[in-house]
Design an enzyme around this catalytic site. Structure first.
Site, PDB file in Angstrom:
ATOM      1  N   LYS A 132       2.853   9.390   8.098  1.00  0.00           N
ATOM      2  CA  LYS A 132       1.932   9.147   9.225  1.00  0.00           C
ATOM      3  C   LYS A 132       2.363   9.712  10.591  1.00  0.00           C
ATOM      4  CE  LYS A 132      -1.020   5.578   7.465  1.00  0.00           C
ATOM      5  NZ  LYS A 132      -0.637   4.946   6.211  1.00  0.00           N
ATOM      6  N   ASP A 138       9.381   2.562   1.609  1.00  0.00           N
ATOM      7  CA  ASP A 138       8.227   3.319   2.080  1.00  0.00           C
ATOM      8  C   ASP A 138       8.063   3.057   3.576  1.00  0.00           C
ATOM      9  OD1 ASP A 138       5.752   4.281   2.831  1.00  0.00           O
ATOM     10  OD2 ASP A 138       4.723   3.645   1.003  1.00  0.00           O
ATOM     11  N   PHE A 145       0.866  -1.185   0.000  1.00  0.00           N
ATOM     12  CA  PHE A 145       0.000   0.000   0.000  1.00  0.00           C
ATOM     13  C   PHE A 145       0.897   1.227   0.000  1.00  0.00           C
ATOM     14  CE2 PHE A 145      -2.415   3.496   1.760  1.00  0.00           C
ATOM     15  CZ  PHE A 145      -3.570   3.437   0.991  1.00  0.00           C
TER      16      PHE A 145
HETATM   17  C1  LIG Z   1      -0.841   5.218   4.836  1.00  0.00           C
HETATM   18  C2  LIG Z   1       0.237   4.853   3.909  1.00  0.00           C
HETATM   19  C3  LIG Z   1       0.476   5.604   2.748  1.00  0.00           C
HETATM   20  C4  LIG Z   1      -0.414   6.751   2.329  1.00  0.00           C
HETATM   21  O1  LIG Z   1      -0.372   7.805   3.227  1.00  0.00           O
HETATM   22  P1  LIG Z   1      -1.533   8.929   3.196  1.00  0.00           P
HETATM   23  O2  LIG Z   1      -1.043   9.947   4.175  1.00  0.00           O
HETATM   24  O3  LIG Z   1      -2.800   8.256   3.582  1.00  0.00           O
HETATM   25  O4  LIG Z   1      -1.587   9.452   1.822  1.00  0.00           O
HETATM   26  C5  LIG Z   1       1.563   5.263   1.972  1.00  0.00           C
HETATM   27  N1  LIG Z   1       2.361   4.236   2.293  1.00  0.00           N
HETATM   28  C6  LIG Z   1       2.159   3.494   3.390  1.00  0.00           C
HETATM   29  C7  LIG Z   1       3.098   2.375   3.709  1.00  0.00           C
HETATM   30  C8  LIG Z   1       1.085   3.759   4.228  1.00  0.00           C
HETATM   31  O5  LIG Z   1       0.852   2.996   5.298  1.00  0.00           O
END
Ligand SMILES: *Cc1c(COP(=O)(O)O)cnc(C)c1O
Length: 391
Positions: free
Chosen positions: A246, A217, A132
């Protein structure tokens, strides 16, 4: 349901992209939030791994209000002390030299990183099944879940997905036209999946063999979630690009791309931008979060309380408990995760289901041992409830 009138107004006025809200929340303090009827909940979701200092932490409230009173926004025609200090601080925390781009969310950080990979002159990307990376079109192109992608195809780019943790599959997918390998060092939305030992090292080697970038990420796994500043730190691997968001500013919108060494110069003047990115309030919030994590020993706390939680979650209906620090996922032996979450709400605990039988716990890093014990004492009741309802 808490505050039916507010829920009705929500339905009438807010786009239905999230389904009906489970609660209408009014305030928070520490690891607790209160709904509009005054009911208290132990918050083990923390705004999806965001409120690392819990709610209304005085250090965060102070930093944000002081900065807003001093200088709230200036645009990127100008710079401010908090912006530069945050960039320096992030490089130091990650133990790298390089450069930082500041954005406003995780998906935006990934979007910027994706544009950076294009500046290598290559377009092919290798991402992971179960990944994700966010909901903007570029980040979505790297996100594997069909239900998120398919309604919005065609998505940009040329992306190959390989099974997460499978070094051989990764090696087979990466070629000399691959711009980057992108992966979460611990997958969050997939249900807190920790890769096998050595996977990051293998990914680094495979990327190097083909001159591709390794892009990690850490949007969910970073900023102390695993008991370390980043989930990759323990591997000893040095990535080319790291994205953060986050937990970074404890609830104030922010995202960051850290590019290592000369990869920090891949994006140049005019290549990318953001009106709000790097704004001093968000930067001051992030600096306060980092200072507080250090001052209150929250990495150690995440390690200690996380261990206790993972031990205490063991139960005959729990097939597997995974994770590191306060980044915890568990699989039940039946498709009752939603019922467990619902039972949690009835018992004053906020939990989250990432799949039909998978529950995720990403509490504030300030969660104390006593509060963890308070939850664990209720845990068997939540399971009995959920399994009783399913029977
Ligand atoms: C939540 C998340 C995103 C997206 O972040 P948003 O602030 O919701 O756009 C991207 N990568 C990972 C691993 C995430 O958990």
């Amino acid at each position: 349901m808490a505050d039916a009138p507010l829920q009705e107004r929500y339905t009438a006025s807010v786009m239905n992209t999230f389904g009906p809200p489970r609660l209408a929340l009014a305030r928070g303090e520490g690891v607790y939030v209160w709904d509009t009827d005054g009911r208290r909940y132990l918050d083990l979701l923390a705004g999806i791994a965001v409120n690392v200092l819990g709610h209304a932490h005085p250090a965060l409230v102070g930093a944000v209000t002081d900065q807003l009173r001093t200088l709230g926004h200036v645009s990127n025609f100008f710079t401010t002390e908090p912006q530069v200090r945050l960039a320096e601080r992030l490089l130091a925390l990650l133990g790298v030299e390089g450069r930082v781009f500041l954005a406003n969310s995780g998906t935006e950080a990934n979007e910027a990183a994706l544009k950076l990979t294009r500046r290598t002159g290559r377009t092919h990307l290798v991402a992971m099944q179960g990944s994700f990376h966010g909901r903007t079109m570029g980040a979505l192109a790297l996100t594997s879940k069909a239900a998120y992608r398919e309604p919005f195809e065609p998505l940009p780019g040329d992306v190959t997905f390989v099974p997460y943790g499978d070094g051989d599959a990764l090696a087979a997918a990466v070629t000399d036209r691959t711009a980057a390998v992108v992966l979460e060092p611990v997958q969050g939305e997939a249900g807190v999946v920790v890769p096998p030992e050595g996977f990051l090292t293998r990914a680094r080697d495979v990327a190097d063999e083909h001159g591709a970038l390794l892009w990690l990420d850490e949007v969910q796994s970073g900023m102390g979630r695993t008991g370390a500043w980043t989930a990759f730190a323990a591997s000893g691997v040095v990535p080319d690009v790291v994205t953060l968001a986050k937990g970074l500013a404890g609830g104030i919108p922010i995202g960051a791309v850290v590019a290592v060494g000369d990869r920090g110069s891949l994006l140049g003047p005019g290549d990318h931008g953001s009106t709000f990115g790097g704004n001093p309030v968000a930067a001051a919030a992030a600096l306060a979060v980092i200072d507080t994590i250090e001052r209150e020993g929250l990495l150690e706390n995440a390690t200690k309380v996380g261990e206790r939680l993972r031990d205490g979650l063991a139960h005959p209906h729990v097939a597997e408990v995974r994770g590191r620090g306060l980044f915890i996922g568990l699989d039940l032996d039946a498709d009752v995760a939603a019922a467990v979450v619902a039972s949690g709400l009835r018992h004053g605990v906020i939990l989250n289901a990432t799949g039909p039988r998978t529950v995720r716990l990403v509490p504030p890093l300030v969660l104390g041992t006593d509060q963890a014990e308070e939850f664990l004492a209720t845990w068997p009741t939540l399971l009995d409830d959920a399994y009783g309802a399913a029977r």
